[in-house]
Motif scaffolding. Structure first.
Motif, PDB file in Angstrom:
ATOM      1  N   ALA A 133       0.860  -1.184   0.000  1.00  0.00           N
ATOM      2  CA  ALA A 133       0.000   0.000   0.000  1.00  0.00           C
ATOM      3  C   ALA A 133       0.898   1.237   0.000  1.00  0.00           C
ATOM      4  N   GLY A 134       0.274   2.407   0.004  1.00  0.00           N
ATOM      5  CA  GLY A 134       1.016   3.634   0.243  1.00  0.00           C
ATOM      6  C   GLY A 134       1.242   4.542  -0.933  1.00  0.00           C
ATOM      7  N   LEU A 135       1.262   3.988  -2.153  1.00  0.00           N
ATOM      8  CA  LEU A 135       1.606   4.817  -3.305  1.00  0.00           C
ATOM      9  C   LEU A 135       0.425   5.660  -3.774  1.00  0.00           C
ATOM     10  N   ASN A 136      -0.780   5.086  -3.696  1.00  0.00           N
ATOM     11  CA  ASN A 136      -2.005   5.824  -4.055  1.00  0.00           C
ATOM     12  C   ASN A 136      -1.904   6.479  -5.431  1.00  0.00           C
ATOM     13  N   HIS A 137      -1.466   5.708  -6.407  1.00  0.00           N
ATOM     14  CA  HIS A 137      -1.323   6.234  -7.763  1.00  0.00           C
ATOM     15  C   HIS A 137      -2.711   6.466  -8.369  1.00  0.00           C
ATOM     16  N   PRO A 138      -2.974   7.653  -8.888  1.00  0.00           N
ATOM     17  CA  PRO A 138      -4.328   7.951  -9.371  1.00  0.00           C
ATOM     18  C   PRO A 138      -4.778   7.073 -10.536  1.00  0.00           C
ATOM     19  N   ASP A 139      -3.834   6.537 -11.303  1.00  0.00           N
ATOM     20  CA  ASP A 139      -4.201   5.689 -12.436  1.00  0.00           C
ATOM     21  C   ASP A 139      -4.425   4.234 -12.032  1.00  0.00           C
ATOM     22  N   HIS A 140      -4.093   3.897 -10.798  1.00  0.00           N
ATOM     23  CA  HIS A 140      -4.213   2.513 -10.330  1.00  0.00           C
ATOM     24  C   HIS A 140      -4.805   2.505  -8.921  1.00  0.00           C
ATOM     25  N   PRO A 141      -6.037   2.982  -8.759  1.00  0.00           N
ATOM     26  CA  PRO A 141      -6.596   3.147  -7.413  1.00  0.00           C
ATOM     27  C   PRO A 141      -6.897   1.821  -6.729  1.00  0.00           C
ATOM     28  N   GLY A 142      -6.700   1.817  -5.398  1.00  0.00           N
ATOM     29  CA  GLY A 142      -7.079   0.667  -4.592  1.00  0.00           C
ATOM     30  C   GLY A 142      -8.560   0.696  -4.279  1.00  0.00           C
ATOM     31  N   ALA A 143      -9.028  -0.345  -3.636  1.00  0.00           N
ATOM     32  CA  ALA A 143     -10.439  -0.438  -3.283  1.00  0.00           C
ATOM     33  C   ALA A 143     -10.797   0.611  -2.230  1.00  0.00           C
ATOM     34  N   ASP A 144     -12.038   1.059  -2.274  1.00  0.00           N
ATOM     35  CA  ASP A 144     -12.560   1.985  -1.283  1.00  0.00           C
ATOM     36  C   ASP A 144     -13.087   1.167  -0.104  1.00  0.00           C
ATOM     37  N   LEU A 145     -12.287   1.096   0.962  1.00  0.00           N
ATOM     38  CA  LEU A 145     -12.646   0.241   2.088  1.00  0.00           C
ATOM     39  C   LEU A 145     -13.984   0.630   2.703  1.00  0.00           C
ATOM     40  N   ALA A 146     -14.287   1.920   2.684  1.00  0.00           N
ATOM     41  CA  ALA A 146     -15.536   2.384   3.289  1.00  0.00           C
ATOM     42  C   ALA A 146     -16.750   1.858   2.534  1.00  0.00           C
ATOM     43  N   ALA A 147     -16.540   1.472   1.276  1.00  0.00           N
ATOM     44  CA  ALA A 147     -17.657   1.012   0.454  1.00  0.00           C
ATOM     45  C   ALA A 147     -17.795  -0.511   0.451  1.00  0.00           C
ATOM     46  N   ILE A 148     -16.893  -1.210   1.151  1.00  0.00           N
ATOM     47  CA  ILE A 148     -16.911  -2.677   1.169  1.00  0.00           C
ATOM     48  C   ILE A 148     -17.608  -3.152   2.434  1.00  0.00           C
ATOM     49  N   GLY A 149     -18.711  -3.840   2.284  1.00  0.00           N
ATOM     50  CA  GLY A 149     -19.411  -4.388   3.439  1.00  0.00           C
ATOM     51  C   GLY A 149     -18.676  -5.595   4.001  1.00  0.00           C
ATOM     52  N   PRO A 150     -18.915  -5.936   5.274  1.00  0.00           N
ATOM     53  CA  PRO A 150     -18.210  -7.072   5.894  1.00  0.00           C
ATOM     54  C   PRO A 150     -18.376  -8.373   5.117  1.00  0.00           C
ATOM     55  N   GLU A 151     -19.573  -8.579   4.533  1.00  0.00           N
ATOM     56  CA  GLU A 151     -19.807  -9.839   3.823  1.00  0.00           C
ATOM     57  C   GLU A 151     -19.021  -9.919   2.512  1.00  0.00           C
ATOM     58  N   ALA A 152     -18.640  -8.764   1.958  1.00  0.00           N
ATOM     59  CA  ALA A 152     -17.902  -8.742   0.695  1.00  0.00           C
ATOM     60  C   ALA A 152     -16.393  -8.753   0.889  1.00  0.00           C
ATOM     61  N   LEU A 153     -15.925  -8.437   2.101  1.00  0.00           N
ATOM     62  CA  LEU A 153     -14.489  -8.272   2.334  1.00  0.00           C
ATOM     63  C   LEU A 153     -13.661  -9.500   1.966  1.00  0.00           C
TER      64      LEU A 153
END
Length: 259
Positions: free
Chosen positions: A121-141
């Motif tokens: 983690a850590g780079l947060n490159h705008p062309d390669h975004p990671g998942a939005d953790l706030a949008a992931i429900g516990p059942e989908a994690l």
């Protein structure tokens, strides 16, 4: 072969380290939670002495409410290495632990042998975004953590490698507080991390599961291009938990560390 439990006081924080194996030292840094455990390290224990610290506020380690960002963890780990008496250990980091390992190598790379960044983690490159953790429900994690969802489900309530529900929930609450302290400055990364990677002198292996839904494998060449002595290893049909899904990933990491 059993894991040993080591305890050290680092600046007033009780830190627990699991250790296994014999050989050159490897310091392995976990990610933003400890739910997947550390059993994967058995795959290195026939060739290395692997040290697996719980970050302050995570797992069995005590809390460090004064921590205010990743830099506190960088300094903490450098002091922990001294307390363990390690001379130029290899450094392995997964996810948030990969970000942590990258910052450590950027500021003190001469204190380490080889470096492995596993889906960092850590780079947060705008062309390669990671998942939005706030949008992931516990059942989908679990589906974001492993391509084979059954592997991830082992570590969740009802799974074969999950503690009792009460303990599981208490750990997630504790680790959530610690994670919040780390992320409150810049979130899951640092805006200048990409600029710092060129300072890493260590031979580096970037490992990524090609089906990672948490942090996309398309980031791997970006990391490799910025670290002078880096190469990549893409693990087919594996997600964010590549080492748990594919034993070949751990074996390949061991081969790289062995030189």
């Amino acid at each position: 072969m059993d894991f040993e439990t080591l305890t050290h006081d680092i600046d007033g924080v009780s830190v627990v380290v699991k250790a296994i194996g014999a050989g050159p030292a490897v310091l392995a840094l976990h990610g933003a939670a400890t739910l997947e455990g550390y059993e994967w390290a058995r795959g290195l224990a026939d060739r290395f002495r692997v040290y697996l610290p719980f970050h302050p506020g995570f797992g069995e380690s005590g809390e460090a409410r004064h921590f205010a960002g990743m830099q506190d963890l960088v300094v903490h780990n450098l002091r922990l290495i001294a307390a363990l008496g390690l001379e130029r250990p290899h450094l392995v980091g997964h996810s948030m632990g990969g970000w942590m390992a990258a910052e450590m190598a950027a500021v003190a790379g001469e204190r380490f042998g080889r470096l492995v960044l596993n889906a960092p983690a850590g780079l947060n490159h705008p062309d390669h975004p990671g998942a939005d953790l706030a949008a992931i429900g516990p059942e989908a994690l679990p589906g974001y953590l492993a391509h084979d969802v059954g592997v991830a489900l082992r570590y969740f309530p009802g799974g074969s490698e999950c503690p009792p529900l009460e303990d599981f929930l208490a750990l997630r609450e504790k680790e959530g507080r610690a994670l919040g302290n780390i992320l409150k400055v810049h979130g899951m990364g640092h805006p200048n991390l990409g600029r710092w990677l060129g300072r890493i002198p260590n031979e580096t292996l970037i490992v990524w599961g090609d089906k990672d839904r948490m942090l996309p494998a398309s980031q791997a060449p970006v990391w490799a291009a910025r670290i002078p002595a880096a190469r990549t290893l893409i693990i087919a049909d594996a997600g964010h938990f590549a080492m748990q899904e594919e034993p070949q990933a751990t074996a390949a990491i061991g081969d790289f560390l062995a030189g």
